[in-house]
Enzyme design. Structure first.
Site, mmCIF file in Angstrom:
data_model
loop_
_atom_site.group_PDB
_atom_site.id
_atom_site.type_symbol
_atom_site.label_atom_id
_atom_site.label_comp_id
_atom_site.label_asym_id
_atom_site.label_seq_id
_atom_site.Cartn_x
_atom_site.Cartn_y
_atom_site.Cartn_z
ATOM 1 C CG HIS A 77 2.703 2.270 6.633
ATOM 2 N ND1 HIS A 77 2.660 3.401 7.422
ATOM 3 C CD2 HIS A 77 3.654 1.475 7.194
ATOM 4 C CE1 HIS A 77 3.544 3.298 8.400
ATOM 5 N NE2 HIS A 77 4.167 2.126 8.283
ATOM 6 C CD GLU A 78 3.996 -2.307 6.816
ATOM 7 O OE1 GLU A 78 5.219 -2.548 6.736
ATOM 8 O OE2 GLU A 78 3.489 -1.744 7.801
ATOM 9 C CG HIS B 181 8.117 0.661 5.985
ATOM 10 N ND1 HIS B 181 8.877 1.668 6.541
ATOM 11 C CD2 HIS B 181 7.062 0.472 6.835
ATOM 12 C CE1 HIS B 181 8.314 2.075 7.670
ATOM 13 N NE2 HIS B 181 7.209 1.373 7.864
ATOM 14 C CD GLU C 195 6.576 2.909 11.077
ATOM 15 O OE1 GLU C 195 5.348 2.828 10.972
ATOM 16 O OE2 GLU C 195 7.347 2.126 10.515
#
Length: 386
Positions: free
Chosen positions: A142-143, A146, A193
């Site tokens: 997930h990060e 980003h 997100e």
């Protein structure tokens, strides 16, 4: 890279092969609303340069020094299992430069990716202790998602502006202007997100683990007390339940947040995992990074508008149904609005033809729910958890 190992007390997970996506563009997994905004920003000549020129005003350098001095930097000698996951996630998403990662002592489960010049990833001890190997793999992915999307630049700005809004709260017009920008950034970031959740699934390639992680973030380390199907039913009830007053309260509840609600994230991720778009990526058919420069802003906005239109058309939310009816030219609009506010004059016969109508009294509205939990910048307001 090894997929399973025994390290620092973390249980060994079975080795399994996962697909890699050479040259993948972040457009492959970005939510349409997120993607259209980013494509437009990237097309503005010098946009990122202007923001980076403001780095002297932003607390980024202070944050980097703070994490370096008061957190643990992940490496092959410290939190080695997280270092393996980070390198693995960058390998799968083909992110050439592995961003530095820090573990910060904080009991609140949280993770973030910030930075203007280069992204840095921060994970709290609360999250490390909460999640198992595969759940954490999805969070690390997930990060990294980003970072690949370039979200860290805009998130850093959001952190700064949120902090600034608090400091100038005594200046009425100044605070209003900043909060208008913050509100717009938060709306974009909520969509980002959803994009990063998809990136986490592409890295972990285990939908069940992603669901477990979101459930733990919502309800703690009590999986034996939770059920995925029941958790997803909450999202359906949240979307469809109530009347127009509840729809307004939902908007009020979400406005202060930079993250969507956890049940909503779980439902959105499951829907995407079942989509043809996800399957095409897994089959190796996805946009490449070297094609980003040729991306049409108009096409991206069109896709974003189509996504919103589909959401309005298929949503079970009373307000969205009303919007859809208005767009469709539905008659008896006043009656539909009254029925939407289901408590108004319920059970009372309508006035006879020609008689003077009397208005029913409005029931008391509920109050917005508790504010979002925080986490993020040590200098300012903390961002909600990933």
């Amino acid at each position: 890279m090894a997929d399973g190992h025994q390290s620092n007390g973390h249980e060994q997970v079975p080795g399994r092969s996962r697909r890699r996506f050479p040259g993948i563009s972040s457009r492959a997994y970005e939510h349409p609303a997120d993607r259209s905004a980013l494509v437009a920003l990237r097309k503005l000549s010098g946009f990122d340069t202007v923001f980076k020129a403001l780095s002297g005003l932003l607390p980024e350098r202070s944050l980097r020094l703070l994490f370096l001095s008061d957190s643990v930097r992940v490496s092959d000698r410290q939190f080695a299992h997280l270092n393996d996951m980070l390198r693995d996630a960058c390998y799968i998403l083909d992110l050439e430069k592995v961003p530095p990662m820090y573990v910060n002592q904080d009991p609140t489960p949280n993770a973030m990716c910030i930075g203007l010049d280069e992204p840095i990833i921060v994970i709290t001890t609360g999250l490390v202790e909460l999640l198992d190997e595969e759940e954490m793999r999805a969070v690390v992915g997930h990060e990294v998602g980003h970072a690949l999307s370039g979200h860290s630049v805009y998130r850093t700005i959001l952190l700064f502006l949120t902090s600034l809004a608090v400091r100038v709260a005594w200046i009425p017009l100044g605070n209003l202007a900043i909060m208008a920008i913050v509100t717009a950034l938060r709306e974009w970031f909520r969509k980002s997100e959803l994009s990063a959740d998809r990136a986490g699934l592409l890295v972990g390639q285990d939908l069940t683990a992603s669901m477990r992680g979101l459930m733990k973030i919502a309800g703690g380390n009590h999986l034996h007390e939770m059920n995925v199907d029941a958790f997803l039913e909450q999202a359906e009830e949240y979307e469809a339940g109530g009347d127009l007053r509840d729809s307004v309260l939902k908007i009020m509840n979400v406005l202060p947040r930079s993250h969507p609600f956890t049940t909503v994230r779980a439902a959105e991720l499951k829907k995407w995992a079942a989509s043809r778009d996800y399957q095409r990526i897994m089959d190796g058919h996805y946009p490449r990074r070297d094609e980003d420069k040729d991306t049409s802003v108009r096409d991206s906005w069109r896709e974003s508008a189509s996504s919103y239109a589909t959401h309005v058309r298929t949503s079970k939310d009373p307000l969205m149904k009303l919007v859809n009816d208005i767009a469709g030219g539905a008659g008896d609009l006043g009656g539909r609005v009254r029925r939407g506010f289901g408590g108004f004059g319920a059970g009372q016969p309508g006035p006879a033809k020609g008689a003077e109508g009397s208005g029913g009294s409005e029931g008391s509205g509920g109050s917005a729910g508790p504010e979002d939990s925080s986490g993020g910048s040590p200098d300012g307001p903390r961002e909600p958890r990933d």
